[in-house]
Motif scaffolding. Sequence first.
Motif, PDB file in Angstrom:
ATOM      1  N   GLY A   6       0.823  -1.210   0.000  1.00 57.07           N
ATOM      2  CA  GLY A   6       0.000   0.000   0.000  1.00 57.07           C
ATOM      3  C   GLY A   6       0.849   1.249   0.000  1.00 57.07           C
ATOM      4  O   GLY A   6       2.064   1.184  -0.190  1.00 57.07           O
ATOM      5  N   ASN A   7       0.210   2.379   0.278  1.00 49.05           N
ATOM      6  CA  ASN A   7       0.914   3.660   0.165  1.00 49.05           C
ATOM      7  C   ASN A   7       1.369   4.242   1.489  1.00 49.05           C
ATOM      8  O   ASN A   7       1.893   5.337   1.543  1.00 49.05           O
ATOM      9  N   LYS A   8       1.163   3.481   2.558  1.00 50.81           N
ATOM     10  CA  LYS A   8       1.535   4.016   3.871  1.00 50.81           C
ATOM     11  C   LYS A   8       3.058   4.084   4.011  1.00 50.81           C
ATOM     12  O   LYS A   8       3.785   3.366   3.341  1.00 50.81           O
ATOM     13  N   LYS A   9       3.513   4.931   4.921  1.00 49.78           N
ATOM     14  CA  LYS A   9       4.955   4.995   5.154  1.00 49.78           C
ATOM     15  C   LYS A   9       5.396   3.872   6.096  1.00 49.78           C
ATOM     16  O   LYS A   9       4.665   3.493   7.008  1.00 49.78           O
ATOM     17  N   ILE A  10       6.593   3.392   5.851  1.00 51.09           N
ATOM     18  CA  ILE A  10       7.181   2.336   6.689  1.00 51.09           C
ATOM     19  C   ILE A  10       7.460   2.917   8.079  1.00 51.09           C
ATOM     20  O   ILE A  10       8.037   3.996   8.196  1.00 51.09           O
ATOM     21  N   LYS A  11       7.061   2.187   9.119  1.00 46.32           N
ATOM     22  CA  LYS A  11       7.351   2.646  10.482  1.00 46.32           C
ATOM     23  C   LYS A  11       8.646   1.983  10.938  1.00 46.32           C
ATOM     24  O   LYS A  11       8.710   0.758  11.053  1.00 46.32           O
ATOM     25  N   LEU A  38       9.105   6.533   8.422  1.00 44.90           N
ATOM     26  CA  LEU A  38       9.048   7.438   9.576  1.00 44.90           C
ATOM     27  C   LEU A  38       9.808   6.770  10.705  1.00 44.90           C
ATOM     28  O   LEU A  38       9.727   5.552  10.853  1.00 44.90           O
ATOM     29  N   VAL A  39      10.546   7.538  11.493  1.00 44.46           N
ATOM     30  CA  VAL A  39      11.220   6.941  12.645  1.00 44.46           C
ATOM     31  C   VAL A  39      10.276   7.079  13.844  1.00 44.46           C
ATOM     32  O   VAL A  39       9.990   8.170  14.315  1.00 44.46           O
ATOM     33  N   LYS A  40       9.775   5.950  14.305  1.00 41.92           N
ATOM     34  CA  LYS A  40       8.756   5.942  15.360  1.00 41.92           C
ATOM     35  C   LYS A  40       9.321   5.600  16.730  1.00 41.92           C
ATOM     36  O   LYS A  40       8.658   5.766  17.740  1.00 41.92           O
ATOM     37  N   LEU A  41      10.529   5.021  16.744  1.00 40.68           N
ATOM     38  CA  LEU A  41      11.071   4.533  18.013  1.00 40.68           C
ATOM     39  C   LEU A  41      12.595   4.473  17.953  1.00 40.68           C
ATOM     40  O   LEU A  41      13.168   4.125  16.916  1.00 40.68           O
ATOM     41  N   ILE A  42      13.203   4.843  19.083  1.00 43.91           N
ATOM     42  CA  ILE A  42      14.662   4.732  19.189  1.00 43.91           C
ATOM     43  C   ILE A  42      14.953   3.772  20.335  1.00 43.91           C
ATOM     44  O   ILE A  42      14.408   3.917  21.440  1.00 43.91           O
ATOM     45  N   ILE A  43      15.790   2.791  20.064  1.00 42.53           N
ATOM     46  CA  ILE A  43      16.158   1.834  21.114  1.00 42.53           C
ATOM     47  C   ILE A  43      17.665   1.882  21.311  1.00 42.53           C
ATOM     48  O   ILE A  43      18.431   1.915  20.331  1.00 42.53           O
ATOM     49  N   SER A  44      18.076   1.913  22.567  1.00 45.00           N
ATOM     50  CA  SER A  44      19.509   1.878  22.850  1.00 45.00           C
ATOM     51  C   SER A  44      19.789   0.896  23.980  1.00 45.00           C
ATOM     52  O   SER A  44      18.965   0.712  24.869  1.00 45.00           O
ATOM     53  N   LYS A  82       5.935  -4.843  18.178  1.00 41.88           N
ATOM     54  CA  LYS A  82       4.645  -5.327  17.708  1.00 41.88           C
ATOM     55  C   LYS A  82       3.541  -4.338  18.078  1.00 41.88           C
ATOM     56  O   LYS A  82       2.710  -3.965  17.261  1.00 41.88           O
ATOM     57  N   PHE A  83       3.605  -3.880  19.334  1.00 42.46           N
ATOM     58  CA  PHE A  83       2.601  -2.934  19.828  1.00 42.46           C
ATOM     59  C   PHE A  83       2.613  -1.652  19.005  1.00 42.46           C
ATOM     60  O   PHE A  83       1.569  -1.092  18.677  1.00 42.46           O
ATOM     61  N   LYS A  84       3.802  -1.198  18.644  1.00 41.05           N
ATOM     62  CA  LYS A  84       3.917   0.049  17.886  1.00 41.05           C
ATOM     63  C   LYS A  84       3.838  -0.186  16.375  1.00 41.05           C
ATOM     64  O   LYS A  84       4.033   0.726  15.589  1.00 41.05           O
ATOM     65  N   ARG A  85       3.565  -1.407  16.005  1.00 42.02           N
ATOM     66  CA  ARG A  85       3.448  -1.796  14.582  1.00 42.02           C
ATOM     67  C   ARG A  85       4.656  -1.356  13.750  1.00 42.02           C
ATOM     68  O   ARG A  85       4.522  -0.750  12.686  1.00 42.02           O
ATOM     69  N   ILE A  86       5.825  -1.639  14.296  1.00 40.85           N
ATOM     70  CA  ILE A  86       7.064  -1.308  13.581  1.00 40.85           C
ATOM     71  C   ILE A  86       7.261  -2.296  12.426  1.00 40.85           C
ATOM     72  O   ILE A  86       7.132  -3.502  12.597  1.00 40.85           O
TER      73      ILE A  86
END
Length: 193
Positions: A6-11, A38-44, A82-86
Amino acid sequence: MAILTGNKKIKAAVFISGTGSNLKNLIQFSKKKKSPFLVKLIISNNLKSKGLRFAKIFKIEKKIFKFKKKSLDEKKILKILKFKRIDLICLAGFMKILSKNFIKNFKGKILNIHPSLLPNYKGLNTHKRVLLNKEKYTGCTVHFVSPNLDSGKIIMQKKIKIKKDDTPKKLAKRVLIEEHKLYPKAILKISKL
Ligand code: GRF
C-alpha cells in the motif's frame, strides 16, 4: 519480501549505542516528502548514548534495554515493536548482537550499516585494519541482518579511495559522510522491492 504494502509509510525503529549521527541523519531524511519511512522509536542498550538526545530533539519515543539478560530484553523489545506496529528495524551503530530468534521474528526487515566494503572487514576496528593492510579502497555497506555477523544480503555499497595520509580517524570521518548518504538511499531501494 515487501516491507509494506500500500501507500503508507514504513514505520521504523532505529537501534543505537553511541553517537547517533546515522540516527540523526535518518530522522532528518524521514521528514522529507520523498522519504518512504518514519522513525517511530529509538532503542539503545546504553543509557549514555549521545544519540539518545535526538529522541527529545525530534520528539520520538525512546527505550533503553541494557541487554544484561539478552533473551528477556529481546522479548520485551519484540513486544514493543509489535505494539507500535514497527515494520523495519535500522541498526545504526548498535553494538549488541541480536539473537537468531530475534532476527527470525523480523526476517528480512532488519538493516545494518557497516563501515567497510563487506564481505571484507566484518566486525570492529575496520578502518585500522584496512590501513594496516594497505588497502587502496574502503567504503560502507548497508545490508540485511542475518544471524551471522555482518554477513546478510548486501543492499548497497559506496566505495571510497584511501589517501596516503589517512589515519583511522580521518578515514572514519570520510566514510561516515558516505554512510549518511547511503543509508537513506538503501531504505528507498528496499521500500520499492
Ligand atoms: C558507524 O560508522 C556505523 O557504520 C558503525 O558504527 C558507527 C556509528 O556511528 N556501525 P553513529 O553512532 O551513527 O554516529
